[in-house]
Design a protein around this motif. Structure first.
Motif, PDB file in Angstrom:
ATOM      1  N   LYS A  84      49.333  47.343  37.308  1.00  0.00           N
ATOM      2  CA  LYS A  84      50.237  46.390  36.662  1.00  0.00           C
ATOM      3  C   LYS A  84      49.495  45.137  36.219  1.00  0.00           C
ATOM      4  O   LYS A  84      48.553  44.688  36.878  1.00  0.00           O
ATOM      5  CB  LYS A  84      51.368  46.000  37.628  1.00  0.00           C
ATOM      6  CG  LYS A  84      52.351  47.113  37.917  1.00  0.00           C
ATOM      7  CD  LYS A  84      53.483  46.593  38.781  1.00  0.00           C
ATOM      8  CE  LYS A  84      54.489  47.678  39.107  1.00  0.00           C
ATOM      9  NZ  LYS A  84      55.616  47.173  39.911  1.00  0.00           N
ATOM     10  N   PRO A  85      49.955  44.531  35.115  1.00  0.00           N
ATOM     11  CA  PRO A  85      49.283  43.330  34.596  1.00  0.00           C
ATOM     12  C   PRO A  85      49.314  42.137  35.543  1.00  0.00           C
ATOM     13  O   PRO A  85      48.514  41.216  35.402  1.00  0.00           O
ATOM     14  CB  PRO A  85      50.067  43.018  33.319  1.00  0.00           C
ATOM     15  CG  PRO A  85      50.741  44.283  32.940  1.00  0.00           C
ATOM     16  CD  PRO A  85      51.030  44.993  34.231  1.00  0.00           C
ATOM     17  N   ASP A  86      50.246  42.137  36.519  1.00  0.00           N
ATOM     18  CA  ASP A  86      50.351  40.965  37.409  1.00  0.00           C
ATOM     19  C   ASP A  86      49.467  41.070  38.650  1.00  0.00           C
ATOM     20  O   ASP A  86      49.594  40.274  39.583  1.00  0.00           O
ATOM     21  CB  ASP A  86      51.815  40.754  37.822  1.00  0.00           C
ATOM     22  CG  ASP A  86      52.415  41.949  38.566  1.00  0.00           C
ATOM     23  OD1 ASP A  86      51.674  42.926  38.819  1.00  0.00           O
ATOM     24  OD2 ASP A  86      53.612  41.893  38.903  1.00  0.00           O
ATOM     25  N   LYS A  87      48.555  42.027  38.666  1.00  0.00           N
ATOM     26  CA  LYS A  87      47.647  42.183  39.808  1.00  0.00           C
ATOM     27  C   LYS A  87      46.780  40.921  39.975  1.00  0.00           C
ATOM     28  O   LYS A  87      46.291  40.360  38.984  1.00  0.00           O
ATOM     29  CB  LYS A  87      46.725  43.385  39.588  1.00  0.00           C
ATOM     30  CG  LYS A  87      47.404  44.735  39.814  1.00  0.00           C
ATOM     31  CD  LYS A  87      47.263  45.141  41.260  1.00  0.00           C
ATOM     32  CE  LYS A  87      47.605  46.595  41.475  1.00  0.00           C
ATOM     33  NZ  LYS A  87      47.515  46.960  42.888  1.00  0.00           N
ATOM     34  N   PRO A  88      46.534  40.499  41.218  1.00  0.00           N
ATOM     35  CA  PRO A  88      45.670  39.324  41.456  1.00  0.00           C
ATOM     36  C   PRO A  88      44.273  39.475  40.851  1.00  0.00           C
ATOM     37  O   PRO A  88      43.696  38.483  40.384  1.00  0.00           O
ATOM     38  CB  PRO A  88      45.600  39.242  42.987  1.00  0.00           C
ATOM     39  CG  PRO A  88      46.838  39.933  43.474  1.00  0.00           C
ATOM     40  CD  PRO A  88      47.136  41.006  42.477  1.00  0.00           C
ATOM     41  N   LEU A  89      43.742  40.684  40.843  1.00  0.00           N
ATOM     42  CA  LEU A  89      42.420  40.917  40.265  1.00  0.00           C
ATOM     43  C   LEU A  89      42.379  40.462  38.812  1.00  0.00           C
ATOM     44  O   LEU A  89      41.406  39.848  38.353  1.00  0.00           O
ATOM     45  CB  LEU A  89      42.061  42.397  40.356  1.00  0.00           C
ATOM     46  CG  LEU A  89      40.699  42.784  39.786  1.00  0.00           C
ATOM     47  CD1 LEU A  89      39.601  42.519  40.804  1.00  0.00           C
ATOM     48  CD2 LEU A  89      40.664  44.239  39.362  1.00  0.00           C
ATOM     49  N   PHE A  90      43.455  40.759  38.073  1.00  0.00           N
ATOM     50  CA  PHE A  90      43.489  40.410  36.647  1.00  0.00           C
ATOM     51  C   PHE A  90      43.657  38.902  36.454  1.00  0.00           C
ATOM     52  O   PHE A  90      43.097  38.319  35.516  1.00  0.00           O
ATOM     53  CB  PHE A  90      44.598  41.175  35.930  1.00  0.00           C
ATOM     54  CG  PHE A  90      44.450  42.667  36.015  1.00  0.00           C
ATOM     55  CD1 PHE A  90      43.197  43.267  35.952  1.00  0.00           C
ATOM     56  CD2 PHE A  90      45.563  43.478  36.172  1.00  0.00           C
ATOM     57  CE1 PHE A  90      43.051  44.638  36.031  1.00  0.00           C
ATOM     58  CE2 PHE A  90      45.430  44.856  36.254  1.00  0.00           C
ATOM     59  CZ  PHE A  90      44.171  45.443  36.184  1.00  0.00           C
ATOM     60  N   ALA A  91      44.428  38.287  37.334  1.00  0.00           N
ATOM     61  CA  ALA A  91      44.577  36.828  37.263  1.00  0.00           C
ATOM     62  C   ALA A  91      43.216  36.158  37.464  1.00  0.00           C
ATOM     63  O   ALA A  91      42.863  35.207  36.751  1.00  0.00           O
ATOM     64  CB  ALA A  91      45.570  36.347  38.317  1.00  0.00           C
ATOM     65  N   ALA A  92      42.433  36.695  38.411  1.00  0.00           N
ATOM     66  CA  ALA A  92      41.099  36.145  38.666  1.00  0.00           C
ATOM     67  C   ALA A  92      40.186  36.378  37.464  1.00  0.00           C
ATOM     68  O   ALA A  92      39.394  35.496  37.089  1.00  0.00           O
ATOM     69  CB  ALA A  92      40.507  36.792  39.918  1.00  0.00           C
ATOM     70  N   ALA A  93      40.307  37.547  36.845  1.00  0.00           N
ATOM     71  CA  ALA A  93      39.475  37.860  35.669  1.00  0.00           C
ATOM     72  C   ALA A  93      39.814  36.929  34.510  1.00  0.00           C
ATOM     73  O   ALA A  93      38.915  36.400  33.839  1.00  0.00           O
ATOM     74  CB  ALA A  93      39.675  39.317  35.267  1.00  0.00           C
ATOM     75  N   ARG A  94      41.116  36.722  34.284  1.00  0.00           N
ATOM     76  CA  ARG A  94      41.523  35.841  33.187  1.00  0.00           C
ATOM     77  C   ARG A  94      41.060  34.404  33.440  1.00  0.00           C
ATOM     78  O   ARG A  94      40.625  33.704  32.534  1.00  0.00           O
ATOM     79  CB  ARG A  94      43.043  35.915  33.000  1.00  0.00           C
ATOM     80  CG  ARG A  94      43.495  37.187  32.287  1.00  0.00           C
ATOM     81  CD  ARG A  94      44.977  37.146  31.932  1.00  0.00           C
ATOM     82  NE  ARG A  94      45.820  37.330  33.101  1.00  0.00           N
ATOM     83  CZ  ARG A  94      46.319  38.493  33.498  1.00  0.00           C
ATOM     84  NH1 ARG A  94      46.040  39.602  32.819  1.00  0.00           N
ATOM     85  NH2 ARG A  94      47.083  38.573  34.562  1.00  0.00           N
ATOM     86  N   ALA A  95      41.171  33.980  34.703  1.00  0.00           N
ATOM     87  CA  ALA A  95      40.741  32.624  35.052  1.00  0.00           C
ATOM     88  C   ALA A  95      39.244  32.439  34.807  1.00  0.00           C
ATOM     89  O   ALA A  95      38.795  31.335  34.476  1.00  0.00           O
ATOM     90  CB  ALA A  95      41.080  32.337  36.517  1.00  0.00           C
TER      91      ALA A  95
END
Length: 475
Positions: A84-95
């Motif tokens: 899912k797009p809301d995974k913490p891994l993706f938030a860290a990648a976007r940051a």
């Protein structure tokens, strides 16, 4: 790492999110290109440990049970579609300002300079059938092609393989499109839009937007469903190449720039000279197998994409005639005592079941399973006049029964309080007692199968086996 091509992968630190059918091939491909690959995965069961051991033998680092943390030094994230797009891994990648690609995006970026163009198909239902029809038409035109993507043939394998293609027929899911920002198809179709996978996308608007990505940058044609305004809206919102046209398909008489049906003939008023006045006959409705309304719509969409690629009309006819649908898609199993038994186990959501129920006049409906958050009022209200009776199975059958009470109170309902695999034989026997000569007993569950069966194929097999027991008992 923007742009179409990444040529130097040597030493690039890539994190692959998730093991599974697309994660493992992506990790292997990236490692083969010289990248430094780390795979992260939430689960750490026995199967995951075995998969990890295979990858580690190739020099790939695997972190099991820790899918939330971005490995230090990551330069790119490649994800399996299901995450899912809301995974913490993706938030860290976007940051961290990193790009996140899916397997489709990776395949798109790895294409060679002379790569075959893509004719792409998405939609809530009908994708696989349409892509297979399209591949059959392209083959009939003498083109080297393959049906690939979400259909089970890996795009990475095709893009990196030795075989040369003229054009690819590509099935894309909303998940895959979400993670494919630079994909640019030759032409593309959105077959229909109905609520599905909303738990993944978060809203219907987000789901539709991801489907609409398939039109971005189209060169020749954006194919939409005239009966489904939401698909036309996505075309209007798309940023396409100059000269790209909107082409509609309809089960009615087509207007200019549309394909449709006139007196049992599939006709093209989009890819002809002087489309205000002229039409090209493509095939007869009887050339479509099976000729149910939603399948004719699939055929028209496939024909539109093929015609956008310059395929002659005769190849449309020949390709549709040569096409054989997959099992468990409105498949006729047998006639017993004048009653037709139809397996549409693939109807795993209400939209697919709605199309299936619309194809028959008098139905004993076998339904139920895992609802995946769906509601059934609209489906039942629309089909009420066609129902002779209903047999309910599965974990969430109560939701369908309540909708039947509200919208079809006169229809007899047999509620089988069972979720064991043997329930299908009981369901078929109950359906037989409700059916009359000329009726159709239709397995179109409108639900997923995992409460009772491994998958919809096994559910359909159980139905077919139960029908065969009925007919052999008669014999």
């Amino acid at each position: 790492m923007g742009g179409r091509q990444v040529t130097d992968w040597q030493g690039r630190r890539v994190t692959v999110a998730g093991l599974g059918v697309s994660g493992i091939p992506a990790a292997k491909v990236l490692r083969g290109l010289g990248a430094t690959v780390t795979v992260v995965n939430d689960g750490e069961d026995e199967r995951a440990r075995a998969q990890a051991a295979d990858l580690e033998a190739l020099g790939i680092t695997v972190r099991l049970g820790d899918g939330a943390t971005l490995p230090e030094g990551t330069e790119l994230v490649v994800t399996t579609p299901g995450w899912k797009p809301d995974k913490p891994l993706f938030a860290a990648a976007r940051a961290a300002g990193l790009e996140i690609w899916g397997d489709v995006e990776l395949a798109w970026r790895l294409r060679g300079p002379d790569a075959a163009p893509w004719l792409a198909v998405t939609g809530t239902n009908g994708k696989t059938t349409t892509v297979q029809m399209l591949a059959s038409i392209l083959t009939a035109a003498g083109l080297r092609t393959a049906a690939v993507g979400n259909i089970g043939v890996s795009l990475l394998d095709v893009v990196l393989g030795d075989e040369q293609y003229d054009v690819l027929a590509v099935e894309l899911s909303s998940y895959q499109l979400h993670w494919a920002p630079s994909l640019r198809a030759h032409s593309a179709a959105v077959l229909n839009l109905a609520p599905d996978h909303l738990d993944w996308h978060g809203s219907m608007e987000a789901y539709a937007a991801d489907k609409g990505r398939i039109y971005e940058g189209n060169r020749v044609a954006c194919v939409y469903n005239v009966a489904d305004k939401a698909t036309e809206d996505l075309v209007r919102e798309a940023d396409v190449e100059e000269g790209c046209r909107a082409v509609g398909f309809t089960l009615g008489t087509p207007g200019p720039s549309q394909l449709g049906v006139v007196d049992g003939i599939l006709v093209d008023r989009a890819f002809v000279d002087n489309r205000q006045k002229n039409a090209q006959e493509l095939a007869e409705v009887s050339d479509v197998n099976p000729p149910a309304p939603h399948n004719i719509a699939n055929a028209l969409a496939a024909a539109a994409l093929a015609r956008a690629f310059g395929v002659p009309a005769a190849a449309v006819r020949d390709g549709l005639r040569a096409f054989t649908p997959d099992a468990h898609r409105i498949a006729h199993v047998a006639d017993v005592d004048g009653v037709a038994y139809i397996d549409d186990s693939k109807a795993t959501n209400t939209h697919a079941a709605q199309a299936s129920l619309a194809a028959y006049e008098s139905i004993v409906w076998i339904a139920g399973g895992l609802a995946k958050g769906a509601t059934f009022d609209e489906l039942v209200a629309g089909a009420a006049g066609r129902l002779r009776g209903v047999v309910l199975i599965g974990a969430d059958r109560e939701l369908i029964r309540e909708a039947l009470t509200r919208h079809a109170p006169e229809v007899p309902v047999v509620d089988l309080d069972r979720t064991d695999t043997g329930a299908m034989l009981a369901a078929v026997r109950e359906a037989r007692t409700l059916a009359r000569a000329g009726d159709t007993v239709l397995l179109a569950p409108a639900c997923a199968s995992m409460d009772m069966f491994v998958n919809y194929n096994k559910r359909g097999d159980a139905f077919a086996e139960a029908v065969r027991e009925l007919s052999s008992a008669d014999g």
